[in-house]
Design a protein around this motif. Structure first.
Motif, short mmCIF file in Angstrom:
data_model
loop_
_atom_site.label_atom_id
_atom_site.label_comp_id
_atom_site.label_asym_id
_atom_site.label_seq_id
_atom_site.Cartn_x
_atom_site.Cartn_y
_atom_site.Cartn_z
N ALA A 313 0.82 -1.21 0.00
CA ALA A 313 0.00 0.00 0.00
C ALA A 313 0.86 1.26 0.00
O ALA A 313 0.58 2.22 -0.74
N THR A 314 1.90 1.28 0.83
CA THR A 314 2.73 2.50 0.90
C THR A 314 3.54 2.69 -0.38
O THR A 314 3.76 3.83 -0.81
N SER A 315 3.99 1.61 -1.02
CA SER A 315 4.71 1.77 -2.28
C SER A 315 3.78 2.25 -3.38
O SER A 315 4.16 3.08 -4.22
N GLY A 316 2.54 1.74 -3.40
CA GLY A 316 1.56 2.23 -4.36
C GLY A 316 1.22 3.69 -4.12
O GLY A 316 1.07 4.48 -5.06
N MET A 317 1.11 4.06 -2.84
CA MET A 317 0.86 5.46 -2.49
C MET A 317 2.00 6.34 -2.96
O MET A 317 1.79 7.45 -3.48
N ALA A 318 3.23 5.87 -2.79
CA ALA A 318 4.39 6.65 -3.23
C ALA A 318 4.35 6.88 -4.74
O ALA A 318 4.68 7.98 -5.23
N MET A 319 3.96 5.85 -5.48
CA MET A 319 3.87 5.98 -6.94
C MET A 319 2.82 7.02 -7.32
O MET A 319 3.07 7.92 -8.15
N LEU A 320 1.62 6.93 -6.72
CA LEU A 320 0.55 7.87 -7.06
C LEU A 320 0.90 9.30 -6.67
O LEU A 320 0.68 10.24 -7.44
N LEU A 321 1.43 9.47 -5.46
CA LEU A 321 1.73 10.81 -4.99
C LEU A 321 2.84 11.45 -5.83
O LEU A 321 2.81 12.65 -6.14
N GLY A 322 3.82 10.64 -6.21
CA GLY A 322 4.88 11.16 -7.07
C GLY A 322 4.34 11.60 -8.42
O GLY A 322 4.71 12.67 -8.94
N ALA A 323 3.46 10.78 -9.00
CA ALA A 323 2.85 11.15 -10.29
C ALA A 323 1.98 12.38 -10.14
O ALA A 323 1.97 13.27 -11.02
N LEU A 324 1.22 12.47 -9.06
CA LEU A 324 0.35 13.62 -8.83
C LEU A 324 1.17 14.91 -8.72
O LEU A 324 0.83 15.94 -9.33
N ARG A 325 2.25 14.87 -7.99
CA ARG A 325 3.10 16.05 -7.85
C ARG A 325 3.66 16.48 -9.21
O ARG A 325 3.68 17.67 -9.55
N GLY A 326 4.14 15.48 -9.96
CA GLY A 326 4.74 15.79 -11.25
C GLY A 326 3.75 16.43 -12.21
O GLY A 326 4.07 17.41 -12.89
N MET A 327 2.52 15.86 -12.27
CA MET A 327 1.53 16.41 -13.19
C MET A 327 1.04 17.78 -12.73
O MET A 327 0.73 18.65 -13.55
N ALA A 328 0.98 18.01 -11.42
CA ALA A 328 0.58 19.33 -10.91
C ALA A 328 1.63 20.37 -11.25
O ALA A 328 1.31 21.50 -11.67
N VAL A 329 2.91 20.04 -11.11
CA VAL A 329 3.99 20.96 -11.48
C VAL A 329 3.96 21.25 -12.97
O VAL A 329 4.25 22.37 -13.42
N ALA A 330 3.56 20.23 -13.77
CA ALA A 330 3.48 20.41 -15.23
C ALA A 330 2.31 21.28 -15.64
O ALA A 330 2.19 21.63 -16.82
N GLY A 331 1.40 21.62 -14.72
CA GLY A 331 0.32 22.54 -15.01
C GLY A 331 -1.04 21.90 -15.24
O GLY A 331 -2.00 22.61 -15.56
N LEU A 332 -1.18 20.58 -15.05
CA LEU A 332 -2.47 19.93 -15.25
C LEU A 332 -3.46 20.37 -14.18
O LEU A 332 -3.12 20.46 -13.00
N GLN A 333 -4.69 20.61 -14.61
CA GLN A 333 -5.76 20.97 -13.69
C GLN A 333 -6.27 19.69 -12.99
O GLN A 333 -6.06 18.57 -13.47
N PRO A 334 -6.97 19.85 -11.86
CA PRO A 334 -7.37 18.67 -11.05
C PRO A 334 -8.18 17.62 -11.82
O PRO A 334 -7.95 16.42 -11.65
N GLY A 335 -9.15 18.04 -12.67
CA GLY A 335 -9.96 17.05 -13.38
C GLY A 335 -9.14 16.16 -14.29
O GLY A 335 -9.15 14.93 -14.15
N PRO A 336 -8.42 16.70 -15.28
CA PRO A 336 -7.58 15.87 -16.14
C PRO A 336 -6.51 15.10 -15.36
O PRO A 336 -6.18 13.97 -15.71
N LEU A 337 -5.97 15.73 -14.31
CA LEU A 337 -4.96 15.06 -13.50
C LEU A 337 -5.51 13.76 -12.91
O LEU A 337 -4.84 12.73 -12.92
N MET A 338 -6.75 13.81 -12.41
CA MET A 338 -7.37 12.61 -11.85
C MET A 338 -7.53 11.53 -12.91
O MET A 338 -7.35 10.33 -12.64
N GLY A 339 -7.87 11.94 -14.14
CA GLY A 339 -8.01 10.95 -15.21
C GLY A 339 -6.71 10.22 -15.47
O GLY A 339 -6.71 8.99 -15.67
N TRP A 340 -5.59 10.94 -15.48
CA TRP A 340 -4.31 10.28 -15.71
C TRP A 340 -3.90 9.41 -14.52
O TRP A 340 -3.30 8.34 -14.69
N LEU A 341 -4.21 9.85 -13.30
CA LEU A 341 -3.94 8.99 -12.14
C LEU A 341 -4.72 7.69 -12.22
O LEU A 341 -4.21 6.61 -11.87
#
Length: 488
Positions: A313-341
């Motif tokens: 669970a914690t390794s999966g969480m690390a993967m998701l949170l890392g991807a979420l941070r990266g896409m947020a820094v890249a400028g993705l808005q919350p809706g599309p960001l959730m789709g990619w997650l």
């Protein structure tokens, strides 16, 4: 074990028959209670229960043996306190016939034997024939034949015991394995001693041989299940330590309070967060929280929870949170960001489901854009009152491929308090009992009831402390996170 013909041998003091009957009754009651525990227990797939069942099996064998010994003691006691009016068994000259075969047989799975060195004959009890899988027509085994029935590695032990008994007069006490004629293996415990003649020389050897196969099997099962349980505990402790270390490495480095912007200037957001562990402390889940400034000046706020516990669970969480941070820094808005997650989790080699909440706050306009994936909505507190924000559509992450996530917009004002939390904040029983609200909404309603206290708090850190005191119950079933932001 002294020789029965020693001059200083003193007869054993025999117990009262009534006391023996009372002990037999107590042993039977104990046996019945242990049997009930065995019938009621279902140990499939549970190492702790398998270990307890092995203990019960061992106790059953020990109680059976105790009952047999007490039964022998009771049946051998006459009205005058001696076995059938005769001298006690240990005072009978064993060279005149050895131990009473019937009395020894009453022990259960035990038989007696005597090997006469003067006549080169052997005498076995019926029970001993059964232990060896032989009949009286086959005749008893001589001391020369007996080792051939043993495992090769046990033969030297028996030879040494017999030699020490016959030559040096030492008592016998040892255990060995025999292979019967049908190929079955039995474990036999042998005790005995030499029978001395009037001249002090050894005339014969007597012994009691007891089949302890079932007892040793139960002890072996007990030992194996205990070792298995210890190994699983060690594995669980190691996994928990790894999960904790991974969680601490992934969650934000700041603890307690945080303010944005971090590079000086007027405070646009006062932040605080807290992780609430489960009651056991052993269930490290996939909960996360995070807040970070983005390159365009906006701020990311997120909380979420991945199903499962431990390293997975914690390794999966690390993967998701890392991807979420990266896409947020890249400028993705919350809706599309959730789709990619969702696509990331859906194609992950380790299937899992997750709930998440992602917010992007623009301090220049005080507008909050947010999206959710099967997650409790943020709570907004203003002027002493609170409400749940209207929830945009969004299914759990990993539930279906190609899911679309709607995005909501909320205008905030200075002094507003925004509370984000995971759904483990309220124990399920507490949510369902006495609140009159659906289980999934229990945390939100209890938080809303705290509106006057939260809005009167001086800082986000004070608000988090109130929430931790309110929800940090000892019966927490799952871990949880809470993130609070006060708008500047």
């Amino acid at each position: 074990m002294p020789s029965p013909t020693h001059a200083d041998h003193t007869a054993a003091q025999l117990p009262d028959p009534g006391a023996v009957d009372a002990l037999i009754t107590e042993a039977r009651h104990l046996r019945t209670r242990v049997d009930a525990m065995l019938r009621d227990g279902d140990s499939e797939g549970n190492p702790q229960l398998r270990w307890r069942r092995a203990l019960c099996d061992l106790a059953v064998h020990q109680l059976d043996d105790l009952g047999a010994h007490l039964g022998q003691l009771r049946d051998g006691l006459g009205d005058d306190g001696t076995p059938d009016g005769r001298p006690p068994l240990l005072d009978v000259p064993l060279r005149d016939g050895g131990p009473d075969a019937a009395a020894v047989g009453a022990l259960g799975r035990a038989g007696s034997a005597q090997w006469d060195l003067l006549t080169d004959t052997a005498h076995w009890s019926d029970e001993l024939y059964r232990i060896f899988g032989r009949t009286s027509d086959d005749g008893p085994l001589t001391l020369d034949e007996l080792p051939s029935w043993l495992f090769a590695e046990d033969q030297a032990l028996l030879t040494g015991m017999v030699t020490g008994c016959l030559v040096d007069g030492r008592p016998i006490d040892g255990e060995f394995r025999i292979v019967r004629g049908d190929g079955s293996v039995r474990t036999v415990h042998m005790v005995g001693e030499p029978v001395l003649g009037t001249d002090g020389g050894t005339e014969s050897m007597w012994a009691v041989l007891r089949d302890v196969s079932d007892l040793r099997r139960s002890q072996r099962t007990l030992r194996e299940t205990r070792e298995s349980l210890q190994r699983q505990r060690q594995i669980a402790q190691t996994e928990r330590r790894m999960a904790v270390e991974l969680q601490e490495a992934v969650l934000p480095p700041w603890r307690g309070a945080q303010r944005f912007p971090q590079d000086g200037g007027p405070t646009t957001m006062d932040l605080a967060a807290h992780y609430l562990p489960s009651a056991t402390g052993a269930l490290i889940g996939g909960n996360w929280y995070d807040a970070m400034q983005l390159p365009d000046g906006s701020s990311l706020l997120t909380v979420g929870d991945l199903t499962g516990h431990g390293v997975a669970a914690t390794s999966g969480m690390a993967m998701l949170l890392g991807a979420l941070r990266g896409m947020a820094v890249a400028g993705l808005q919350p809706g599309p960001l959730m789709g990619w997650l969702n696509e990331l989790l859906d194609t992950s080699p380790q299937p899992a489901l997750g709930s998440a909440l992602c917010c992007r706050y623009d301090p220049s306009t005080r507008v909050l854009h947010w999206a959710q994936a099967g997650h409790p909505a943020p709570l907004l507190f203003r002027d002493g009152a609170g409400r749940l924000l209207d929830t945009p559509d969004g299914v759990l992450l990993g539930a279906t491929s190609g899911a679309q996530y709607a995005q909501a917009r909320e205008q905030l004002a200075p002094g507003d308090l925004l509370v984000l939390h995971t759904d483990g904040l309220v124990p399920r029983r507490a949510a369902a009992e006495g609140l009159g609200v659906p289980e999934a909404d229990g945390g939100g309603h209890r938080l809303l009831a705290m509106a006057p206290r939260l809005t009167a708090a001086r800082s986000a850190q004070d608000c988090v402390r109130m929430v931790a005191e309110e929800f940090g119950t000892p019966d927490r079933e799952d871990d949880a996170c809470v993130l609070i932001a006060r708008i500047g």
